[in-house]
Write a protein that holds these residues in place. Structure first.
Motif, PDB file in Angstrom:
ATOM      1  N   TYR A  61     105.348   8.636  99.312  1.00 39.48           N
ATOM      2  CA  TYR A  61     105.737   9.878  98.647  1.00 39.48           C
ATOM      3  C   TYR A  61     105.497  11.003  99.642  1.00 39.48           C
ATOM      4  CZ  TYR A  61     106.450  13.534  95.313  1.00 39.48           C
ATOM      5  OH  TYR A  61     106.958  14.623  94.670  1.00 39.48           O
ATOM      6  N   HIS A  63     105.417  15.005 100.357  1.00 42.79           N
ATOM      7  CA  HIS A  63     105.272  16.268  99.633  1.00 42.79           C
ATOM      8  C   HIS A  63     106.215  17.356 100.109  1.00 42.79           C
ATOM      9  CE1 HIS A  63     101.948  15.084  97.114  1.00 42.79           C
ATOM     10  NE2 HIS A  63     101.477  14.429  98.152  1.00 42.79           N
ATOM     11  N   GLU A  70     110.765  17.342  99.004  1.00 41.05           N
ATOM     12  CA  GLU A  70     109.739  16.501  98.415  1.00 41.05           C
ATOM     13  C   GLU A  70     110.407  15.296  97.762  1.00 41.05           C
ATOM     14  OE1 GLU A  70     106.328  17.129  95.006  1.00 41.05           O
ATOM     15  OE2 GLU A  70     108.019  18.500  95.074  1.00 41.05           O
TER      16      GLU A  70
END
Length: 90
Positions: A61, A63, A70
């Motif tokens: 993931y 940011h 993101e």
């Protein structure tokens, strides 16, 4: 704004997207939200309209930064196996 069961206002926060990225860092495609699928290394996927299958090599993931979005990034390695697309006719 939405409200929860206590009447508190909740912010409408858009769900981040999923990006499919090749081993060179090029984005092959994306989904408008995080996909709901179990991932594992070596998993074979196809991405329309590409002609070959891809193998999942990693995911994370991200940011985001001021110049990046993101979202979930799934890193794929192209295989030599032709993609198999199913067609459904009604």
């Amino acid at each position: 704004m939405n409200e929860n069961k206590n009447g508190d206002e909740l912010m409408n926060v858009p769900e981040p997207p999923t990006f499919f990225v090749d081993t060179d860092g090029q984005i092959l495609g994306s989904a408008s939200r995080i996909i709901s699928a179990t991932l594992y290394k070596g998993m074979i996927v196809t991405i329309h309209p590409y002609k070959h299958e891809y193998k999942v090599v990693d995911w994370n993931y991200h940011h985001g930064h001021s110049d990046e979005h993101e979202g979930l990034r799934i890193f794929l390695e192209e295989t030599d196996v032709p993609a198999k697309y199913l067609r459904y006719e009604l």
